[in-house]
Motif scaffolding. Structure first.
Motif, PDB file in Angstrom:
ATOM      1  N   SER A 193       0.836  -1.200   0.000  1.00  0.00           N
ATOM      2  CA  SER A 193       0.000   0.000   0.000  1.00  0.00           C
ATOM      3  C   SER A 193       0.872   1.252   0.000  1.00  0.00           C
ATOM      4  N   LEU A 194       2.102   1.136   0.524  1.00  0.00           N
ATOM      5  CA  LEU A 194       3.071   2.226   0.500  1.00  0.00           C
ATOM      6  C   LEU A 194       4.355   1.687  -0.121  1.00  0.00           C
ATOM      7  N   LEU A 195       4.746   2.273  -1.238  1.00  0.00           N
ATOM      8  CA  LEU A 195       5.974   1.885  -1.926  1.00  0.00           C
ATOM      9  C   LEU A 195       6.967   3.029  -1.782  1.00  0.00           C
ATOM     10  N   ILE A 196       8.095   2.760  -1.146  1.00  0.00           N
ATOM     11  CA  ILE A 196       9.130   3.774  -0.951  1.00  0.00           C
ATOM     12  C   ILE A 196      10.238   3.512  -1.964  1.00  0.00           C
ATOM     13  N   LEU A 197      10.481   4.493  -2.820  1.00  0.00           N
ATOM     14  CA  LEU A 197      11.473   4.371  -3.880  1.00  0.00           C
ATOM     15  C   LEU A 197      12.563   5.415  -3.669  1.00  0.00           C
ATOM     16  N   ASP A 198      13.772   4.953  -3.466  1.00  0.00           N
ATOM     17  CA  ASP A 198      14.916   5.841  -3.265  1.00  0.00           C
ATOM     18  C   ASP A 198      15.710   5.908  -4.562  1.00  0.00           C
ATOM     19  N   GLU A 199      15.486   6.945  -5.325  1.00  0.00           N
ATOM     20  CA  GLU A 199      16.146   7.175  -6.613  1.00  0.00           C
ATOM     21  C   GLU A 199      16.109   5.921  -7.497  1.00  0.00           C
ATOM     22  N   PRO A 200      14.912   5.450  -7.818  1.00  0.00           N
ATOM     23  CA  PRO A 200      14.781   4.180  -8.530  1.00  0.00           C
ATOM     24  C   PRO A 200      15.268   4.193  -9.974  1.00  0.00           C
ATOM     25  N   VAL A 208       3.027   6.217  -3.310  1.00  0.00           N
ATOM     26  CA  VAL A 208       4.452   6.119  -3.621  1.00  0.00           C
ATOM     27  C   VAL A 208       5.167   7.316  -3.007  1.00  0.00           C
ATOM     28  N   LEU A 209       6.186   7.006  -2.210  1.00  0.00           N
ATOM     29  CA  LEU A 209       7.081   8.024  -1.658  1.00  0.00           C
ATOM     30  C   LEU A 209       8.375   7.906  -2.453  1.00  0.00           C
ATOM     31  N   LEU A 210       8.729   8.961  -3.144  1.00  0.00           N
ATOM     32  CA  LEU A 210       9.838   8.935  -4.079  1.00  0.00           C
ATOM     33  C   LEU A 210      10.903   9.949  -3.677  1.00  0.00           C
ATOM     34  N   THR A 211      12.155   9.506  -3.641  1.00  0.00           N
ATOM     35  CA  THR A 211      13.248  10.461  -3.525  1.00  0.00           C
ATOM     36  C   THR A 211      13.940  10.501  -4.878  1.00  0.00           C
ATOM     37  N   THR A 212      14.238  11.699  -5.337  1.00  0.00           N
ATOM     38  CA  THR A 212      14.887  11.859  -6.631  1.00  0.00           C
ATOM     39  C   THR A 212      15.647  13.179  -6.677  1.00  0.00           C
ATOM     40  N   HIS A 213      16.673  13.188  -7.497  1.00  0.00           N
ATOM     41  CA  HIS A 213      17.383  14.427  -7.791  1.00  0.00           C
ATOM     42  C   HIS A 213      16.908  14.997  -9.122  1.00  0.00           C
ATOM     43  N   TYR A 214      16.053  14.259  -9.817  1.00  0.00           N
ATOM     44  CA  TYR A 214      15.546  14.679 -11.123  1.00  0.00           C
ATOM     45  C   TYR A 214      14.264  15.481 -10.928  1.00  0.00           C
ATOM     46  N   MET A 215      14.365  16.795 -11.007  1.00  0.00           N
ATOM     47  CA  MET A 215      13.212  17.651 -10.780  1.00  0.00           C
ATOM     48  C   MET A 215      12.129  17.442 -11.825  1.00  0.00           C
ATOM     49  N   GLU A 216      12.517  17.084 -13.067  1.00  0.00           N
ATOM     50  CA  GLU A 216      11.496  16.837 -14.090  1.00  0.00           C
ATOM     51  C   GLU A 216      10.655  15.612 -13.738  1.00  0.00           C
ATOM     52  N   ALA A 221       6.628  15.820 -12.990  1.00  0.00           N
ATOM     53  CA  ALA A 221       5.691  15.038 -13.791  1.00  0.00           C
ATOM     54  C   ALA A 221       4.936  13.990 -12.980  1.00  0.00           C
ATOM     55  N   LEU A 222       5.550  13.456 -11.927  1.00  0.00           N
ATOM     56  CA  LEU A 222       5.004  12.279 -11.256  1.00  0.00           C
ATOM     57  C   LEU A 222       4.362  12.539  -9.906  1.00  0.00           C
ATOM     58  N   CYS A 223       4.719  13.632  -9.260  1.00  0.00           N
ATOM     59  CA  CYS A 223       4.329  13.808  -7.857  1.00  0.00           C
ATOM     60  C   CYS A 223       3.138  14.752  -7.693  1.00  0.00           C
ATOM     61  N   ASP A 224       2.240  14.378  -6.788  1.00  0.00           N
ATOM     62  CA  ASP A 224       1.133  15.249  -6.408  1.00  0.00           C
ATOM     63  C   ASP A 224       1.617  16.326  -5.443  1.00  0.00           C
ATOM     64  N   ARG A 225       2.558  15.918  -4.576  1.00  0.00           N
ATOM     65  CA  ARG A 225       3.158  16.851  -3.606  1.00  0.00           C
ATOM     66  C   ARG A 225       4.659  16.635  -3.606  1.00  0.00           C
TER      67      ARG A 225
END
Length: 167
Positions: free
Chosen positions: A50-57, A84-92, A96-100
């Motif tokens: 139900s919660l997927l944590i992705l660290d720079e996938p 989905v909780l996403l960490t990324t350095h890619y601002m694009e 494109a992908l995040c609600d918040r």
């Protein structure tokens, strides 16, 4: 925790989604770095959390593999109501992908909001990268104006000593 009767189908679905089904009989140690990243994501998707944590996938993935990852994650979100909780350095990607989006600099939360709201606050033509630069500054030294370089080095060394003790 996947029921035995569903296990094979779920594994195959995850491998197919990450375009690895045709190499499923190979040992993972023979995979390229990008294939290993996709395998890691496939493993996470088998359980349909139900919660997927992705660290720079998508680090190290080519643009086609990156798109495939995001398409599969979006499908899983829609089909299973996954957050989905996403960490990324890619601002694009964040745009494109995040609600918040929560932007951090040097471990400190700087701002939180929708990409649209964050960009609007910076101006009509602002990008999410412009927002990040506003909060993080534009240099790579990691030092804010007036910081003492010696103290920064001491802080780094202290952090490394703590990490060695913990690990």
């Amino acid at each position: 925790d996947v029921p035995r009767r569903e296990r094979r189908a779920r594994v195959d679905d995850a491998l197919e989604a990450m375009q690895l089904l045709d190499v499923a009989d190979r040992l993972a140690k023979t995979y390229s770095g990008g294939m290993v990243r996709r395998l890691e994501l496939a493993q996470a998707l088998v359980n349909r959390p139900s919660l997927l944590i992705l660290d720079e996938p998508t680090v190290g993935l080519d643009p086609i593999a990156r798109d495939s990852v995001w398409i599969q994650v979006a499908n899983m979100q829609q089909e299973f109501g996954m957050t989905v909780l996403l960490t990324t350095h890619y601002m694009e990607e964040a745009d494109a992908l995040c609600d918040r989006v929560a932007l951090m600099d040097r471990g400190i939360l700087q701002t939180v909001g929708s990409p649209t709201d964050l960009k609007a606050a910076r101006g009509p033509s602002a990008t999410l990268e412009d927002v990040f630069r506003h909060y993080a500054g534009s240099d790579l030294t990691g030092a804010a104006a007036g910081d003492d370089d010696r103290q920064n080095l001491q802080d780094v060394r202290a952090g490394r000593r703590t990490a060695r003790r913990v690990s």
